[in-house]
Motif scaffolding. Structure first.
Motif, PDB file in Angstrom:
ATOM      1  N   ASN A 162       0.800  -1.147  -0.144  1.00 44.13           N
ATOM      2  CA  ASN A 162      -0.044   0.134  -0.001  1.00 44.13           C
ATOM      3  C   ASN A 162       0.680   1.400  -0.090  1.00 44.13           C
ATOM      4  OD1 ASN A 162      -2.409  -1.513   0.259  1.00 44.13           O
ATOM      5  ND2 ASN A 162      -2.185  -1.700   2.372  1.00 44.13           N
ATOM      6  N   ARG A 174       1.293   3.087  -7.354  1.00 43.61           N
ATOM      7  CA  ARG A 174       0.786   2.558  -6.159  1.00 43.61           C
ATOM      8  C   ARG A 174       0.699   1.000  -6.036  1.00 43.61           C
ATOM      9  NH1 ARG A 174      -2.513   5.338  -1.270  1.00 43.61           N
ATOM     10  NH2 ARG A 174      -2.934   3.353   0.006  1.00 43.61           N
ATOM     11  N   ASN A 176      -0.951  -2.423  -4.102  1.00 44.54           N
ATOM     12  CA  ASN A 176      -1.621  -2.967  -3.141  1.00 44.54           C
ATOM     13  C   ASN A 176      -1.484  -4.441  -3.090  1.00 44.54           C
ATOM     14  OD1 ASN A 176      -2.958  -0.492  -2.361  1.00 44.54           O
ATOM     15  ND2 ASN A 176      -4.303  -0.620  -4.234  1.00 44.54           N
TER      16      ASN A 176
END
Length: 202
Positions: A162, A174, A176
């Motif tokens: 994250n 980004r 995740n």
């Protein structure tokens, strides 16, 4: 464009693939302890042939037959347009290229001659193609000989989840990470393998 040395701004899928591998190798730096020595865990891209071998046999071996561990193998699964971040077309200005004025250019150096001759400042513009925002999904597998080694790698990856992954001073994305699924396999006459599957969404 005469005398223009500005490089085109561009980013492709290979840049994104490379950013993940570089970030894991240079920032996360996963490592394990084996025989009293600390070993850096290499990261490999799962080419179709390599990934098919892993899916068929459940592990990765070199041409010599030696079991490859520790290692992290990842591959790209899908690419999907992301319309939540923005679109290329603006209804108020329907165009694919955005032009903006550069606030400073070397051609506008102030001197007395320019002031006396009433010289008009030169305006310099850049034109950039509107980006296409995408969401990419990757599958990754961590191979180790022991569960304790596998746990250390998972902890390092989870800590960096994250956040924005990428090379220093370049584009970052980004990342995740969902769930980690760990399994240990052992059979008589075979190498013991501990593997963890996880997904990365950029």
């Amino acid at each position: 464009t005469k005398g223009d040395r500005t490089k085109d701004i561009s980013i492709n899928i290979m840049d994104i693939d490379t950013s993940i591998i570089k970030y894991i190798e240079q920032k996360i730096k996963p490592s394990i302890m084996q025989d009293g020595n600390r070993l850096q865990v290499p990261v490999m891209y799962g080419f179709p042939e390599r990934w098919a071998t892993i899916q068929e046999k459940g592990f990765l071996r070199e041409y010599s037959g030696r079991f490859v561990a520790p290692v992290i193998v990842l591959k790209r699964d899908s690419l999907e347009a992301n319309r939540t971040l923005g679109t290329k077309i603006d209804a108020n200005r329907p165009q694919n290229i955005y032009a903006f004025e550069v606030p400073y250019t070397k051609k506008n150096q102030y001197d007395n001659f320019a002031a006396l001759s009433n010289r008009i400042p030169v305006k310099e513009f850049r034109m950039v193609v509107m980006p296409e925002y995408v969401t990419l999904k990757y599958s990754a597998i961590v191979f180790t000989n022991h569960l304790e080694q596998n746990n250390k790698i998972i902890e390092a990856l989870q800590y960096a989840a994250n956040t924005y992954w990428g090379e220093e001073g370049r584009f970052q994305f980004r990342a995740n990470i969902g769930s980690f699924k760990t399994s240990t396999e052992y059979s008589v006459g075979q190498d013991r393998t501990t593997r963890t599957n996880f997904d990365i969404t950029l």
